[in-house]
Write an enzyme that holds these catalytic residues in place. Structure first.
Site, PDB file in Angstrom:
ATOM      1  N   GLY A  19    -109.766 -10.725  20.415  1.00  0.00           N
ATOM      2  CA  GLY A  19    -107.779 -11.437  19.539  1.00  0.00           C
ATOM      3  C   GLY A  19    -107.437 -12.275  20.628  1.00  0.00           C
ATOM      4  N   GLY A  21    -103.426 -14.754  20.986  1.00  0.00           N
ATOM      5  CA  GLY A  21    -101.946 -14.954  20.181  1.00  0.00           C
ATOM      6  C   GLY A  21    -101.097 -15.736  21.459  1.00  0.00           C
ATOM      7  N   GLY A  22     -99.787 -15.683  21.967  1.00  0.00           N
ATOM      8  CA  GLY A  22     -98.921 -16.030  22.376  1.00  0.00           C
ATOM      9  C   GLY A  22     -99.064 -15.394  23.802  1.00  0.00           C
ATOM     10  N   MET A  23     -99.364 -14.523  23.702  1.00  0.00           N
ATOM     11  CA  MET A  23     -98.988 -13.896  25.155  1.00  0.00           C
ATOM     12  C   MET A  23    -100.544 -13.797  25.869  1.00  0.00           C
ATOM     13  SD  MET A  23     -96.617 -13.084  26.072  1.00  0.00           S
ATOM     14  CE  MET A  23     -97.133 -12.139  26.947  1.00  0.00           C
ATOM     15  N   GLU A  25    -104.870 -14.169  25.294  1.00  0.00           N
ATOM     16  CA  GLU A  25    -106.408 -13.236  24.860  1.00  0.00           C
ATOM     17  C   GLU A  25    -106.882 -12.132  25.003  1.00  0.00           C
ATOM     18  OE1 GLU A  25    -109.460 -16.226  26.096  1.00  0.00           O
ATOM     19  OE2 GLU A  25    -108.852 -17.493  24.147  1.00  0.00           O
ATOM     20  N   VAL A  26    -106.726 -11.207  24.361  1.00  0.00           N
ATOM     21  CA  VAL A  26    -107.896  -9.859  24.120  1.00  0.00           C
ATOM     22  C   VAL A  26    -109.434  -9.661  24.365  1.00  0.00           C
ATOM     23  CG1 VAL A  26    -107.274  -7.964  23.247  1.00  0.00           C
ATOM     24  CG2 VAL A  26    -105.357  -9.055  23.060  1.00  0.00           C
ATOM     25  N   LYS A  41    -106.456  -7.574  28.368  1.00  0.00           N
ATOM     26  CA  LYS A  41    -104.976  -8.445  27.780  1.00  0.00           C
ATOM     27  C   LYS A  41    -105.527  -9.810  29.401  1.00  0.00           C
ATOM     28  CE  LYS A  41    -102.043  -8.577  25.125  1.00  0.00           C
ATOM     29  NZ  LYS A  41    -101.323  -8.684  23.872  1.00  0.00           N
ATOM     30  N   ASP A 134     -90.203  -6.660  21.177  1.00  0.00           N
ATOM     31  CA  ASP A 134     -90.769  -7.434  20.379  1.00  0.00           C
ATOM     32  C   ASP A 134     -91.519  -6.742  19.418  1.00  0.00           C
ATOM     33  OD1 ASP A 134     -91.955  -9.748  19.427  1.00  0.00           O
ATOM     34  OD2 ASP A 134     -93.637  -9.536  21.163  1.00  0.00           O
TER      35      ASP A 134
END
Length: 600
Positions: A19, A21-23, A25-26, A41, A134
């Site tokens: 995955g 996202g803005g926070m 990569e996973v 993460k 969040d």
């Protein structure tokens, strides 16, 4: 930054990317030290380099890591290796709530079930003073067994803006721009904006408390009920403006088939003024449970049991992998003592603590399945030994006691053939599919389960499987404190009975509501006594007698305590060589005392 498979970050070996996202990569990774899969993460360098934010995030994440709740994805470690900052988390095999709503088009009853899990996890966090900040469908993972977990507690601290000076004169446009600039990835905040509370949207970070999560939870409820976001526009600024100033369209106006009460619950969650929302997520959870009951009753839907949450692991976005391990149970064949107490054995444990509450659920559901207008009624069942996930002999009495209690309680139902414990003990050390066990035993249904005790907290999960098509008919998980067991038993018994009272005879309803004791300590002593009694050694029989006697001392009117003493004395001749002339009269006397207290 993309990390190649096989690369190592400390003790973690990267397997694949799962995955982004803005926070950050996973990645799916293997913890070489503990030989388990984890989700790593990777935090963006520009975020990790801000020491003040990292400090706040670490403080929050440490608090979140201590929560240890089955509906919260566990944080294992916050680490750094060669300049790469990462979070090692539980890795979950399943789908995000967003995928289930929009991709899988999951039905509303199941979505409400998952959101009730979310509410339970939030309640645990809020009780510890932790606010998520969040909540969104991407931060809710649902395992393939139907168990929801909340991800990313504490991560909002990395991007949450500081309180803006001179806030009172700041325009919505300026606030939105300020929030977006906190995040370095262009447009990344757009995935979260639609779930912010009005106080977040205005940058009032000092005013954010658990009620902000309740607003976000309302956004999740709205999306589950309608398939649309509560607040959505072409731009982030317009969306933020709607969150602050515009009411969301009524659920009933978007989905006319949604229950009227759901519209009311969502509307209260989405109140602009925090004082007008639910003041506790538990309030919302109670109403949500009533809604689920309503919807399931109307549609005839059986719920899904959450898996044992204690070895499962968490990913992000797309599918991942969870593992659990079940400990074998210790049970033993019945003894000749049953001759003295046959009538009492039919009575057994109707309930005191959470274990009995689960027992009642199994009884009621089995009766319900008998009465359903199906092609072939379920007229037989086997209860496989419940797994003790503590892997601790000191708590094994709970799993043993629960298995025995359910078997004996189910035996009270007319027209239901229940396989005795002597026939299911062969499965205690084996990992066997319920379908296989059911066919071996010649039954229509199999009940499986697991328990976990942590201090005063007890988690019990159970699932009822139809052997004909390997379909799960019912499932439930209970997370309670042992001290609250009596109230929990009444709550669950009432909930199940309300659904099924028309399906049960008057006598069966009476048995479901019946208490053997009102003393939780006496019940605990009884379960321990039964655990030792099943081991069939002289030493353990002596221990069992001590436990049964303490149960009787705690509650002199507890019939089952005297049943246990009768059982023990009936075995002393065989195992300890005690003269029958001494043991037989005592066994008979205790059995008669039990019958005087309860002749059912």
């Amino acid at each position: 930054m993309t990390i190649a498979a096989g690369a190592k970050l400390g003790r973690y070996e990267i397997r694949s990317k799962i995955g982004a996202g803005g926070m950050g990569e996973v990645y799916l990774a293997l913890d070489a030290r503990l030989d388990r899969k984890v989700a790593l993460k990777i935090l963006p360098a520009e975020l990790a380099s801000n020491q003040d934010r990292m400090r706040r995030f670490t403080q929050e994440a440490k608090a979140a890591a201590a929560l240890n709740h089955p509906n919260i994805a566990h944080i294992y470690e916050i680490g750094e290796h060669d300049g790469v900052n990462f979070i090692a988390m539980e890795f979950i095999d399943g789908h995000t709530l967003r995928e289930l709503i929009h991709g899988k088009q999951t039905g509303l009853p199941k979505l409400l079930r998952y959101l009730q899990h979310v509410a339970e996890g939030l309640a645990k966090a809020h009780a510890a003073g932790i606010v998520h900040r969040d909540l969104k469908p991407d931060n809710i993972m649902v395992t393939r067994e139907g168990h929801a977990k909340i991800l990313d507690f504490g991560l909002a601290k990395l991007i949450e803006p500081q309180a803006l000076p001179g806030r009172s004169g700041t325009s919505d446009s300026e606030v939105a721009t300020a929030i977006i600039r906190q995040h370095s990835t262009p447009g990344a905040v757009l995935g979260t904006v639609g779930y912010m509370s009005p106080e977040q949207a205005q940058g009032l970070t000092t005013e954010i408390d658990q009620r902000s999560d309740i607003f976000s939870f309302g956004c999740l409820l709205y999306e589950a009920a309608t398939g649309q976001r509560a607040f959505e526009s072409e731009s982030a600024i317009d969306t933020l403006h709607k969150i602050v100033h515009a009411p969301a369209p009524q659920v009933k106006d978007v989905n006319s088939s949604a229950p009227a009460d759901l519209t009311r619950v969502v509307r209260r969650c989405l109140a602009k003024d925090p004082d007008e929302r639910y003041q506790s997520i538990r309030e919302a959870a109670i109403e949500l449970r009533e809604l689920r009951r309503e919807v399931e009753g109307a549609q005839g839907l059986e719920t899904t049991v959450p898996p044992g949450p204690f070895g499962s692991t968490a990913g992000s976005g797309t599918s991942s992998a969870a593992t659990t391990s079940d400990a074998p149970l210790s049970t033993a064949p019945a003894s000749s003592a049953e001759y003295f107490v046959a009538s009492i054995k039919r009575h057994k444990l109707a309930a005191i603590i959470i274990l009995a509450a689960l027992l009642l659920s199994g009884v009621a559901l089995a009766a319900y399945l008998q009465a359903r207008n199906t092609e072939v009624a379920i007229d037989s069942i086997a209860v496989l030994p419940f797994a003790n996930q503590n892997h601790d002999p000191e708590t094994e009495y709970l799993s043993d006691g629960l298995t025995e209690s359910i078997i004996n309680s189910l035996s009270q139902l007319s027209n239901l053939r229940v396989i005795p414990s002597t026939s299911v003990t062969r499965y205690k050390a084996k990992e066997i599919e319920p379908l296989t066990a059911g066919k071996d035993l010649g039954v229509r249904a199999i009940l499986t389960g697991r328990i976990l005790q942590r201090g005063d907290n007890l988690t019990v999960s159970a699932a009822l499987i139809d052997v004909r098509d390997n379909k799960q008919l019912w499932g439930e998980q209970y997370n309670r404190k042992v001290s609250d067991a009596l109230a929990v038993q009444q709550e669950i018994s009432r909930e199940i009975s309300e659904r099924l009272r028309t399906k049960l005879s008057g006598e069966e309803q009476k048995q479901l509501k019946k208490r053997d004791t009102s003393n939780p300590e006496a019940y605990q002593f009884y379960l321990r006594g039964r655990y030792y009694w099943n081991k069939r050694t002289v030493e353990n029989l002596r221990k069992a007698m001590e436990q049964f006697q303490q149960a009787a001392d705690k509650d002199p009117n507890y019939a089952l305590a005297y049943v246990g003493l009768a059982d023990c004395y009936s075995l002393l001749e065989e195992y300890a060589g005690s003269p029958a002339s001494e043991t037989y009269p005592k066994a008979k006397a205790f059995a008669q005392r039990a019958l005087q207290l309860d002749d059912s």
